[in-house]
Design an enzyme around this catalytic site. Structure first.
Site, PDB file in Angstrom:
ATOM      1  CG  ASN A  41       2.949  -7.357 -46.262  1.00  8.86           C
ATOM      2  OD1 ASN A  41       2.256  -8.361 -46.414  1.00  8.86           O
ATOM      3  ND2 ASN A  41       3.644  -7.138 -45.162  1.00  8.86           N
TER       4      ASN A  41
ATOM      5  CG  ASP B  91       6.843  -0.091 -42.078  1.00  7.16           C
ATOM      6  OD1 ASP B  91       7.399  -0.582 -41.073  1.00  7.16           O
ATOM      7  OD2 ASP B  91       6.131  -0.759 -42.861  1.00  7.16           O
TER       8      ASP B  91
END
Length: 422
Positions: free
Chosen positions: A91, A298
């Site tokens: 991320n 998610d």
């Protein structure tokens, strides 16, 4: 006596072959050396040696074949999966995305459960009907804790093992380690329990029986049945319409609400994603893989937590995921997340997946998947930051906040119990 160079090479290959067991290739090369020497020097004793060498090679090859067949006939109860984590898996904060790990966990479980059902059924069956091919479908994931983060450059090592089989379902336990290949260290990052059912590739929706596994002891089998009944009861208790989850009508209202609402309220942080289930998302039975769905969930949960905290956030845990309906290829997936509860150090995000499918010329929308994710807020130095208090106003938001508080207390008690036992 001076030995011919080819003879020396042949003798060296024999020694290496017998010491290390590499018979099939090295012994053949040694034999070739002896044959060449015999032809050039006209020494029949080397021809005899070459013949003995070929015989030994065939005997060893036969032993290796028998051993390989014995291994194939053993139960296919576990699988090891490794993958190097790259920049595409991380991320924006540099940690490996929780959805990537969830997807790998589901893939490992899918491999071992599908392989077990097909290989073991084929060995134990005589008719074509009993040997019907299947693919395992994910129906439930127990609570998953993200104990430690995983970073770019580390190797994710997954061990998936079938630990219990019922008549139409099987339990797969997956452990995840992160290995630093530069330092040679390894640490546990995740541990999850998944439940699969084998579905026929030939007949859509047909659930096939699961071949039984062999247990090391009666106690392990009894413990497996206990876990089976507990998850079955929890699945029924958490079914559609049995919690204060967001209803279909509320979703329609959420879609019309503008994002310029008061900060730290539920509508302000809510997020949604629309995804068309394509070929690459699906398994052999043309249903979306559970790992693909959990990765999307998610991502939406992370976006929701980020919009509320306005900081870097990471997945701390995921409560049980219930797969109510399989999602077919070509379905439109509506992945929606909204905050339900916040403490001083964490925020809970409810995520559900509604699918829109085309049957008989008209669209029908159904609730497919539902789960709760917990996130923590991180600062620039990876320190845990306080989470802004969630503002709840409507009766539904207040009821969901109280349910979230109860789950938060249960998680705290479970962690305290685990520390005490450790």
């Amino acid at each position: 006596m001076c030995m011919h160079p080819a003879m020396r090479i042949g003798h060296a290959l024999i020694r290496v072959s017998l010491r290390c067991g590499y018979s099939s290739f090295l012994l053949a090369r040694a034999s070739h050396c002896f044959r060449g020497t015999a032809q050039s020097k006209a020494r029949p004793e080397w021809v005899t040696a070459a013949g003995r060498l070929n015989q030994q090679s065939r005997t060893t090859a036969s032993w290796m074949t028998t051993t390989a067949l014995a291994e194939i006939n053993m139960e296919q109860k576990s699988v090891e999966v490794c993958r190097l984590m790259g920049p595409e898996d991380a991320n924006f904060s540099g940690n490996v995305h929780g959805g990537v790990i969830l997807k790998m966990i589901e893939q490992a479980g899918l491999i071992v459960s599908t392989r077990h059902c097909n290989v073991m059924r084929e060995q134990a069956s005589d008719t074509d009907e009993e040997q019907e091919r299947c693919v395992a479908g994910l129906v439930r994931v127990e609570k998953t804790d993200f104990v430690q983060p995983m970073y770019i450059g580390e190797v994710a090592q997954l061990h998936a093992e079938i630990t219990h089989t019922a008549h139409h379902s099987m339990e797969v336990q997956v452990k995840v380690w992160a290995e630093d290949i530069l330092k040679g260290t390894r640490r546990m990052t995740n541990q999850a329990t998944l439940w699969y059912v084998p579905t026929s590739i030939k007949t859509m929706g047909k659930v096939l029986p699961v071949p039984k596994i062999t247990y090391a002891s009666p106690e392990l089998e009894a413990a497996g049945w206990d876990r089976y009944h507990k998850q079955q009861a929890a699945r029924q208790r958490q079914g559609i319409g049995r919690t204060v989850s967001v209803s279909m009508e509320e979703i329609d209202e959420m879609k019309t609400v503008a994002n310029s609402i008061e900060e730290h309220t539920v509508p302000n942080a809510q997020s949604s994603l629309i995804h068309l289930a394509g070929v690459t998302d699906c398994n052999y039975a043309n249903f979306v893989n559970g790992g693909v769905t959990m990765k999307l969930m998610d991502e939406v949960a992370g976006i929701t937590a980020f919009k509320h905290c306005k900081t870097s956030v990471v997945t701390a845990s995921m409560d049980a995921v219930n797969f109510h309906q399989p999602i077919p290829r070509g379905a439109v997936m509506h992945v929606i997340g909204r905050p339900t509860f916040s403490s001083n150090r964490s925020i809970e995000i409810e995520v559900f997946v509604d699918m829109e499918t085309m049957f008989h010329g008209h669209a029908t929308e159904q609730r497919a998947v539902h789960a709760f994710f917990t996130f923590v807020s991180l600062g620039n130095k990876k320190q845990i930051l306080p989470v802004p208090q969630l503002k709840v106003k409507t009766e539904g938001e207040i009821a969901r906040f109280q349910e979230g508080l109860a789950r938060y207390e249960e998680r705290k008690q479970a962690r305290s119990k685990e520390k005490t036992q450790a």
